[in-house]
Design a protein around this motif. Structure first.
Motif, PDB file in Angstrom:
ATOM      1  N   VAL A 199       8.613  31.438  61.893  1.00 57.12           N
ATOM      2  CA  VAL A 199       9.335  31.162  60.651  1.00 57.12           C
ATOM      3  C   VAL A 199       8.981  32.219  59.617  1.00 57.12           C
ATOM      4  N   ALA A 200      10.000  32.919  59.131  1.00 53.52           N
ATOM      5  CA  ALA A 200       9.788  33.959  58.133  1.00 53.52           C
ATOM      6  C   ALA A 200       9.322  33.352  56.824  1.00 53.52           C
ATOM      7  N   GLN A 201       8.295  33.952  56.240  1.00 52.37           N
ATOM      8  CA  GLN A 201       7.750  33.494  54.964  1.00 52.37           C
ATOM      9  C   GLN A 201       8.341  34.323  53.821  1.00 52.37           C
ATOM     10  N   PRO A 202       8.429  33.754  52.639  1.00 51.27           N
ATOM     11  CA  PRO A 202       8.996  34.508  51.519  1.00 51.27           C
ATOM     12  C   PRO A 202       8.170  35.732  51.180  1.00 51.27           C
ATOM     13  N   SER A 203       8.831  36.835  50.898  1.00 49.33           N
ATOM     14  CA  SER A 203       8.146  38.086  50.594  1.00 49.33           C
ATOM     15  C   SER A 203       8.443  38.507  49.170  1.00 49.33           C
TER      16      SER A 203
ATOM     17  N   TRP B 215       5.537  36.218  59.388  1.00 49.32           N
ATOM     18  CA  TRP B 215       6.073  35.079  60.139  1.00 49.32           C
ATOM     19  C   TRP B 215       4.915  34.164  60.509  1.00 49.32           C
ATOM     20  N   ARG B 216       5.160  32.862  60.422  1.00 46.69           N
ATOM     21  CA  ARG B 216       4.142  31.876  60.789  1.00 46.69           C
ATOM     22  C   ARG B 216       4.667  31.012  61.931  1.00 46.69           C
ATOM     23  N   GLU B 217       3.842  30.861  62.940  1.00 41.20           N
ATOM     24  CA  GLU B 217       4.245  30.078  64.109  1.00 41.20           C
ATOM     25  C   GLU B 217       4.331  28.587  63.796  1.00 41.20           C
ATOM     26  N   VAL B 218       5.399  27.964  64.303  1.00 41.75           N
ATOM     27  CA  VAL B 218       5.488  26.507  64.338  1.00 41.75           C
ATOM     28  C   VAL B 218       5.350  26.131  65.811  1.00 41.75           C
ATOM     29  N   HIS B 219       4.139  25.781  66.196  1.00 36.93           N
ATOM     30  CA  HIS B 219       3.856  25.629  67.633  1.00 36.93           C
ATOM     31  C   HIS B 219       4.710  24.540  68.276  1.00 36.93           C
TER      32      HIS B 219
ATOM     33  N   TYR C  33       0.837  43.207  63.140  1.00 33.19           N
ATOM     34  CA  TYR C  33      -0.491  42.597  63.073  1.00 33.19           C
ATOM     35  C   TYR C  33      -0.373  41.133  63.472  1.00 33.19           C
ATOM     36  N   THR C  34      -0.819  40.822  64.691  1.00 32.75           N
ATOM     37  CA  THR C  34      -0.775  39.454  65.192  1.00 32.75           C
ATOM     38  C   THR C  34      -2.170  38.867  65.092  1.00 32.75           C
ATOM     39  N   VAL C  35      -2.266  37.682  64.491  1.00 34.55           N
ATOM     40  CA  VAL C  35      -3.575  37.115  64.204  1.00 34.55           C
ATOM     41  C   VAL C  35      -3.544  35.606  64.437  1.00 34.55           C
ATOM     42  N   GLY C  36      -4.669  35.076  64.925  1.00 33.20           N
ATOM     43  CA  GLY C  36      -4.725  33.669  65.284  1.00 33.20           C
ATOM     44  C   GLY C  36      -5.111  32.742  64.160  1.00 33.20           C
ATOM     45  N   ASN C  37      -5.277  33.256  62.954  1.00 29.69           N
ATOM     46  CA  ASN C  37      -5.568  32.368  61.825  1.00 29.69           C
ATOM     47  C   ASN C  37      -4.773  32.800  60.603  1.00 29.69           C
ATOM     48  N   SER C  38      -4.575  31.872  59.697  1.00 28.76           N
ATOM     49  CA  SER C  38      -3.847  32.135  58.450  1.00 28.76           C
ATOM     50  C   SER C  38      -4.838  32.139  57.297  1.00 28.76           C
ATOM     51  N   PRO C  39      -4.488  32.771  56.174  1.00 28.01           N
ATOM     52  CA  PRO C  39      -5.370  32.715  55.005  1.00 28.01           C
ATOM     53  C   PRO C  39      -5.702  31.277  54.621  1.00 28.01           C
ATOM     54  N   VAL C  40      -6.927  31.067  54.153  1.00 30.67           N
ATOM     55  CA  VAL C  40      -7.387  29.715  53.847  1.00 30.67           C
ATOM     56  C   VAL C  40      -6.556  29.083  52.736  1.00 30.67           C
ATOM     57  N   LYS C  41      -6.140  29.882  51.788  1.00 32.50           N
ATOM     58  CA  LYS C  41      -5.342  29.360  50.663  1.00 32.50           C
ATOM     59  C   LYS C  41      -3.966  30.023  50.673  1.00 32.50           C
ATOM     60  N   PRO C  42      -3.059  29.553  51.565  1.00 33.84           N
ATOM     61  CA  PRO C  42      -1.754  30.213  51.702  1.00 33.84           C
ATOM     62  C   PRO C  42      -0.895  30.171  50.446  1.00 33.84           C
ATOM     63  N   LYS C  43      -1.182  29.248  49.526  1.00 27.38           N
ATOM     64  CA  LYS C  43      -0.378  29.187  48.308  1.00 27.38           C
ATOM     65  C   LYS C  43      -0.686  30.349  47.373  1.00 27.38           C
TER      66      LYS C  43
ATOM     67  N   MET D   6       4.295  44.174  59.518  1.00 28.49           N
ATOM     68  CA  MET D   6       4.752  42.889  60.055  1.00 28.49           C
ATOM     69  C   MET D   6       3.541  42.073  60.470  1.00 28.49           C
ATOM     70  N   GLU D   7       3.414  40.883  59.944  1.00 26.33           N
ATOM     71  CA  GLU D   7       2.279  40.030  60.273  1.00 26.33           C
ATOM     72  C   GLU D   7       2.767  38.751  60.944  1.00 26.33           C
ATOM     73  N   PHE D   8       2.160  38.449  62.098  1.00 25.49           N
ATOM     74  CA  PHE D   8       2.509  37.250  62.861  1.00 25.49           C
ATOM     75  C   PHE D   8       1.280  36.344  62.908  1.00 25.49           C
TER      76      PHE D   8
END
Length: 304
Positions: free
Chosen positions: A17-21, A33-37, A252-262, A286-288
């Motif tokens: 899912v594309a995140q707002p840029s 982009w953030r995965e919705v598993h 850049y594919t990474v298995g974790n998201s920032p702790v404070k995504p807001k 591009m970050e996944f």
């Protein structure tokens, strides 16, 4: 071989899912982009087929010289590529995933506002350290010896050079744009690796080294389309790089998201290129963010 597979956009967009840029830097864009598993199931079979097709040329090279038209590789014991890539170390498989997602992104989501980018082949066949490693693995399995692919001793160096190249063509089939892709795939974000990736892209020449490798790769195939790519890549190698526009892409594919995504959407910088990137070229970052990265690697490459 010329790759042909694409995946269906609707389930792809539901899974990634594309995140707002909000990036406003003129020569730089960041897309996240953030995965919705939970939505992976709708794309599972297509994505497996896409990832495996990306490796088919490497399998062809591994098998070269062993082929027998009267006795195809129906038995894994006889197939030198039988355990490729499933029995390789997880770090190698993560690298393959990162490079494959880089190609998938530009082919399906576009880059710099254009959606006609093409990745004619991936460069996995040039990972010689792993092919030598595979011979050892096959011998172990043949002799009934244990093999733990994820043991520390099974790690091998990554392949050098461009991770992937994408191109745009004009109406006459001439290459007009080159996108050199650097891919990283990590379980957890790492600032040092982010800096290194930007530095490697920045140091790249106007004529990427992967062009020569693509010519070598595609010359092995006698199809009309493969030979057409060879011809246009040779033209580009000789002097076309002076007129074709090179841009850079970091996947850049990474298995974790920032702790404070807001307050922080991405690990990559949102407002400008990293300080390690000093080239005067357009840069597409591009970050996944893949929450189930280990599971994804197992499903794509180990048949889990």
């Amino acid at each position: 071989m010329i790759r042909f597979r694409r995946v269906t956009l609707q389930p792809l967009n539901a899974w990634l899912v594309a995140q707002p840029s909000t990036c406003a830097h003129g020569n730089y864009q960041l897309r996240v982009w953030r995965e919705v598993h939970a939505n992976f199931g709708g794309l599972r079979d297509e994505l497996i087929a896409y990832a495996q097709e990306a490796l088919d040329d490497a399998r062809t090279r591994i098998r070269k010289g062993f082929e027998d038209n009267l006795s195809p590789f129906s038995d894994p014991v006889d197939d030198p590529a039988a355990h490729y890539p499933a029995m390789l170390n997880r770090i190698t498989l993560q690298g393959y995933l990162g490079e494959t997602l880089a190609g998938l992104a530009v082919e399906h989501f576009g880059a710099f506002g254009e959606t006609d980018w093409q990745v004619p082949a991936f460069l996995f066949r040039f990972h010689d350290q792993e092919f030598q490693h595979l011979d050892l693995i096959n011998e172990r399995i043949l002799m009934g010896e244990p093999h733990d692919p994820d043991a520390e001793s099974e790690k091998r160096p990554g392949r050098t050079g461009d991770d992937a190249l994408a191109f745009r063509l004009d109406g006459e089939g001439k290459i007009t744009h080159i996108l050199a892709l650097e891919a990283k795939c990590l379980v957890a974000s790492n600032t040092a690796i982010i800096a290194d990736a930007h530095g490697k892209l920045s140091a790249g020449p106007r004529r990427p080294s992967g062009i020569r490798e693509l010519i070598t790769l595609l010359s092995d195939y006698e199809t009309t389309e493969a030979q057409a790519w060879v011809a246009r890549l040779i033209d580009l190698y000789r002097d076309g790089f002076r007129t074709a526009k090179r841009s850079d892409g970091l996947a850049y594919t990474v298995g974790n998201s920032p702790v404070k995504p807001k307050t922080r959407l991405s690990w990559l910088q949102a407002d400008a290129p990293h300080a390690s990137y000093t080239a005067d070229r357009p840069l597409d970052a591009m970050e996944f963010q893949i929450s189930e990265l280990r599971t994804l690697v197992d499903k794509l490459y180990r048949g889990a």
